[in-house]
Design an enzyme around this catalytic site. Structure first.
Site, PDB file in Angstrom:
ATOM      1  N   TYR A 156      53.071  41.345  33.574  1.00 42.20           N
ATOM      2  CA  TYR A 156      52.452  41.548  34.896  1.00 42.20           C
ATOM      3  C   TYR A 156      53.468  41.245  36.015  1.00 42.20           C
ATOM      4  O   TYR A 156      53.641  42.028  36.947  1.00 42.20           O
ATOM      5  CB  TYR A 156      51.223  40.642  34.995  1.00 42.20           C
ATOM      6  CG  TYR A 156      50.419  40.780  36.256  1.00 42.20           C
ATOM      7  CD1 TYR A 156      49.551  41.848  36.442  1.00 42.20           C
ATOM      8  CD2 TYR A 156      50.511  39.825  37.266  1.00 42.20           C
ATOM      9  CE1 TYR A 156      48.791  41.964  37.602  1.00 42.20           C
ATOM     10  CE2 TYR A 156      49.764  39.925  38.419  1.00 42.20           C
ATOM     11  CZ  TYR A 156      48.902  40.996  38.588  1.00 42.20           C
ATOM     12  OH  TYR A 156      48.152  41.109  39.742  1.00 42.20           O
ATOM     13  N   ALA A 157      54.151  40.092  35.894  1.00 47.46           N
ATOM     14  CA  ALA A 157      55.112  39.695  36.928  1.00 47.46           C
ATOM     15  C   ALA A 157      56.247  40.707  37.033  1.00 47.46           C
ATOM     16  O   ALA A 157      56.681  41.071  38.137  1.00 47.46           O
ATOM     17  CB  ALA A 157      55.664  38.306  36.627  1.00 47.46           C
ATOM     18  N   LYS A 160      55.044  43.737  38.864  1.00 46.84           N
ATOM     19  CA  LYS A 160      54.808  43.491  40.289  1.00 46.84           C
ATOM     20  C   LYS A 160      56.127  43.335  41.046  1.00 46.84           C
ATOM     21  O   LYS A 160      56.252  43.761  42.188  1.00 46.84           O
ATOM     22  CB  LYS A 160      53.910  42.260  40.459  1.00 46.84           C
ATOM     23  CG  LYS A 160      52.487  42.476  39.934  1.00 46.84           C
ATOM     24  CD  LYS A 160      51.774  43.507  40.789  1.00 46.84           C
ATOM     25  CE  LYS A 160      50.429  43.927  40.285  1.00 46.84           C
ATOM     26  NZ  LYS A 160      49.784  44.924  41.141  1.00 46.84           N
ATOM     27  N   ILE A 189      42.835  36.096  44.259  1.00 44.35           N
ATOM     28  CA  ILE A 189      41.759  36.702  45.044  1.00 44.35           C
ATOM     29  C   ILE A 189      40.536  36.844  44.134  1.00 44.35           C
ATOM     30  O   ILE A 189      40.665  37.295  42.981  1.00 44.35           O
ATOM     31  CB  ILE A 189      42.172  38.100  45.581  1.00 44.35           C
ATOM     32  CG1 ILE A 189      43.543  38.044  46.293  1.00 44.35           C
ATOM     33  CG2 ILE A 189      41.093  38.672  46.498  1.00 44.35           C
ATOM     34  CD1 ILE A 189      43.628  37.202  47.524  1.00 44.35           C
ATOM     35  N   THR A 239      57.739  42.538  52.517  1.00 42.97           N
ATOM     36  CA  THR A 239      56.620  42.009  51.735  1.00 42.97           C
ATOM     37  C   THR A 239      55.827  41.048  52.616  1.00 42.97           C
ATOM     38  O   THR A 239      56.394  40.379  53.484  1.00 42.97           O
ATOM     39  CB  THR A 239      57.103  41.239  50.488  1.00 42.97           C
ATOM     40  OG1 THR A 239      58.035  40.229  50.898  1.00 42.97           O
ATOM     41  CG2 THR A 239      57.765  42.166  49.489  1.00 42.97           C
TER      42      THR A 239
HETATM   43  P1  NDP Z   1      40.011  44.888  39.523  1.00 43.82           P
HETATM   44  O1  NDP Z   1      40.206  44.708  38.070  1.00 43.82           O
HETATM   45  O2  NDP Z   1      38.811  44.299  40.183  1.00 43.82           O
HETATM   46  O3  NDP Z   1      40.079  46.459  39.891  1.00 43.82           O
HETATM   47  C1  NDP Z   1      41.142  47.231  39.405  1.00 43.82           C
HETATM   48  C2  NDP Z   1      41.003  48.660  39.866  1.00 43.82           C
HETATM   49  O4  NDP Z   1      42.120  49.404  39.346  1.00 43.82           O
HETATM   50  C3  NDP Z   1      39.753  49.347  39.336  1.00 43.82           C
HETATM   51  O5  NDP Z   1      39.242  50.222  40.327  1.00 43.82           O
HETATM   52  C4  NDP Z   1      40.267  50.145  38.143  1.00 43.82           C
HETATM   53  O6  NDP Z   1      39.517  51.322  37.838  1.00 43.82           O
HETATM   54  C5  NDP Z   1      41.643  50.540  38.637  1.00 43.82           C
HETATM   55  N1  NDP Z   1      42.530  50.867  37.525  1.00 43.82           N
HETATM   56  C6  NDP Z   1      42.892  50.065  36.488  1.00 43.82           C
HETATM   57  N2  NDP Z   1      43.692  50.732  35.646  1.00 43.82           N
HETATM   58  C7  NDP Z   1      43.834  51.981  36.149  1.00 43.82           C
HETATM   59  C8  NDP Z   1      44.522  53.144  35.714  1.00 43.82           C
HETATM   60  N3  NDP Z   1      45.259  53.151  34.592  1.00 43.82           N
HETATM   61  N4  NDP Z   1      44.434  54.273  36.469  1.00 43.82           N
HETATM   62  C9  NDP Z   1      43.708  54.270  37.609  1.00 43.82           C
HETATM   63  N5  NDP Z   1      43.036  53.198  38.080  1.00 43.82           N
HETATM   64  C10 NDP Z   1      43.091  52.069  37.336  1.00 43.82           C
HETATM   65  O7  NDP Z   1      41.353  44.322  40.177  1.00 43.82           O
HETATM   66  P2  NDP Z   1      41.626  43.621  41.597  1.00 43.82           P
HETATM   67  O8  NDP Z   1      40.815  44.253  42.643  1.00 43.82           O
HETATM   68  O9  NDP Z   1      41.565  42.161  41.420  1.00 43.82           O
HETATM   69  O10 NDP Z   1      43.172  43.979  41.771  1.00 43.82           O
HETATM   70  C11 NDP Z   1      43.624  45.061  42.535  1.00 43.82           C
HETATM   71  C12 NDP Z   1      45.128  44.971  42.651  1.00 43.82           C
HETATM   72  O11 NDP Z   1      45.492  43.731  43.248  1.00 43.82           O
HETATM   73  C13 NDP Z   1      45.857  45.021  41.310  1.00 43.82           C
HETATM   74  O12 NDP Z   1      47.047  45.763  41.432  1.00 43.82           O
HETATM   75  C14 NDP Z   1      46.175  43.569  41.028  1.00 43.82           C
HETATM   76  O13 NDP Z   1      47.296  43.421  40.203  1.00 43.82           O
HETATM   77  C15 NDP Z   1      46.439  43.064  42.440  1.00 43.82           C
HETATM   78  N6  NDP Z   1      46.295  41.624  42.577  1.00 43.82           N
HETATM   79  C16 NDP Z   1      45.090  41.024  42.336  1.00 43.82           C
HETATM   80  C17 NDP Z   1      44.974  39.657  42.446  1.00 43.82           C
HETATM   81  C18 NDP Z   1      43.701  38.927  42.190  1.00 43.82           C
HETATM   82  O14 NDP Z   1      43.739  37.687  42.188  1.00 43.82           O
HETATM   83  N7  NDP Z   1      42.573  39.583  42.018  1.00 43.82           N
HETATM   84  C19 NDP Z   1      46.141  38.832  42.822  1.00 43.82           C
HETATM   85  C20 NDP Z   1      47.334  39.563  43.072  1.00 43.82           C
HETATM   86  C21 NDP Z   1      47.395  40.921  42.946  1.00 43.82           C
HETATM   87  P3  NDP Z   1      38.115  51.228  37.033  1.00 43.82           P
HETATM   88  O15 NDP Z   1      37.108  50.745  38.040  1.00 43.82           O
HETATM   89  O16 NDP Z   1      37.842  52.603  36.564  1.00 43.82           O
HETATM   90  O17 NDP Z   1      38.309  50.243  35.925  1.00 43.82           O
END
Ligand code: NDP
Length: 246
Positions: A156-157, A160, A189, A239
């Site tokens: 993951y890291a 990112k 988050i 960033t």
């Molecule tokens: P969620 O798991 O709640 O949502 C992830 C979203 O990404 C969903 O809509 C999912 O679609 C979509 N997704 C996953 N895989 C794919 C794929 N292969 N193709 C298209 N869409 C895809 O994640 P978060 O809202 O928590 O995270 C959103 C972003 O923020 C991510 O990039 C995460 O790494 C980053 N982030 C989150 C943090 C946290 O603490 N929550 C911290 C730091 C970064 P579907 O609904 O169909 O599954």
């Protein structure tokens, strides 16, 4: 009317978690939003319903960002329907945690494919649509994990950190065309992505965060809208951490 009326926005993973909050915030500011998802159709439909009248400006698209042909097909459909693109938010992302010594090849590859290859495929499709309008905003949703590293999250890291490097390089390629490319770095988050963390680990993480709490999805969305605004015209390759001070 709103700050983004007459703008077209694409948000990957825009129907759940952080992405849904970003989609909602753009809709509230008058934008036309294409929110993509991968598998969870039920959540996508529920999100559209929850948007009320603004949902008329929301288009849902289902495809896997890790599939380069599917992404290319999406941009062909998108261009026919919308023509220009003003803002791309690369938000979709997954975690498949394991210690490096025990990590399966597929755990490594699936995270890199979705989080990093997906960002590249989406940028490759979006930039030509921005170049023709000589305007654009690309915002990647990275993670503070890409800077700090966390045990069990090398895949993951790495993905990112790669998003940041991609954004910095791309920002230099398109700067003269009034296209900016930035990455926000959320800390912890409150979303379903963290739902599997054991309670003792959550308590430890909260202790380590200067603000002593996890962030809310709206707190990420407001930072994204700022970077997407016309006012953020001289910020590129940068960033922005949204982490409660981590
Ligand atoms: P969620 O798991 O709640 O949502 C992830 C979203 O990404 C969903 O809509 C999912 O679609 C979509 N997704 C996953 N895989 C794919 C794929 N292969 N193709 C298209 N869409 C895809 O994640 P978060 O809202 O928590 O995270 C959103 C972003 O923020 C991510 O990039 C995460 O790494 C980053 N982030 C989150 C943090 C946290 O603490 N929550 C911290 C730091 C970064 P579907 O609904 O169909 O599954």
């Amino acid at each position: 009317m709103g700050f983004f009326s007459e703008q077209n926005i694409v948000i990957t993973g825009g129907t759940r978690g952080i992405g849904a909050a970003i989609s909602r915030a753009f809709l509230e500011q008058g934008a036309a939003v294409v929110a993509t998802y991968c598998r969870n159709q039920e959540a996508a439909q529920a999100f559209k319903q929850s948007c009320g009248a603004a949902g008329e400006r929301l288009v849902l698209e289902q495809f896997d960002v890790a599939d380069s042909a599917a992404v290319a097909a999406f941009f062909t459909r998108y261009e026919q329907q919308f023509g220009v693109l003003h803002v791309l938010v690369n938000n979709s992302g997954i975690r498949r945690d394991a210690l490096v010594a025990m990590m399966e090849q597929e755990q490594w590859s699936s995270v890199l494919r979705t989080n990093l290859d997906g960002t590249y495929y989406m940028c490759r499709g979006a930039i030509p649509l921005m170049l023709s309008g000589r305007y654009g905003r690309v915002i990647n949703i990275g993670s503070v994990g890409g800077k700090m590293g966390l045990p069990g999250q090398a895949n993951y890291a790495a993905s990112k950190a790669g998003q940041v490097a991609l954004a910095k390089s791309l920002s230099r390629e398109v700067a003269k065309k009034k296209i900016t490319v930035n990455t926000v770095l959320p800390g912890f988050i409150q979303t379903e992505l963290l739902a599997d963390l054991p309670a003792d680990l959550v308590a430890q993480y909260k202790k380590d965060i200067p603000m002593k709490r996890f962030g809310q999805v709206e707190e990420v969305a407001s930072a994204v809208l700022f970077l997407a605004s016309r006012e953020a015209s001289y910020i590129t390759g940068s960033t922005l951490e949204i982490s409660g001070g981590l």
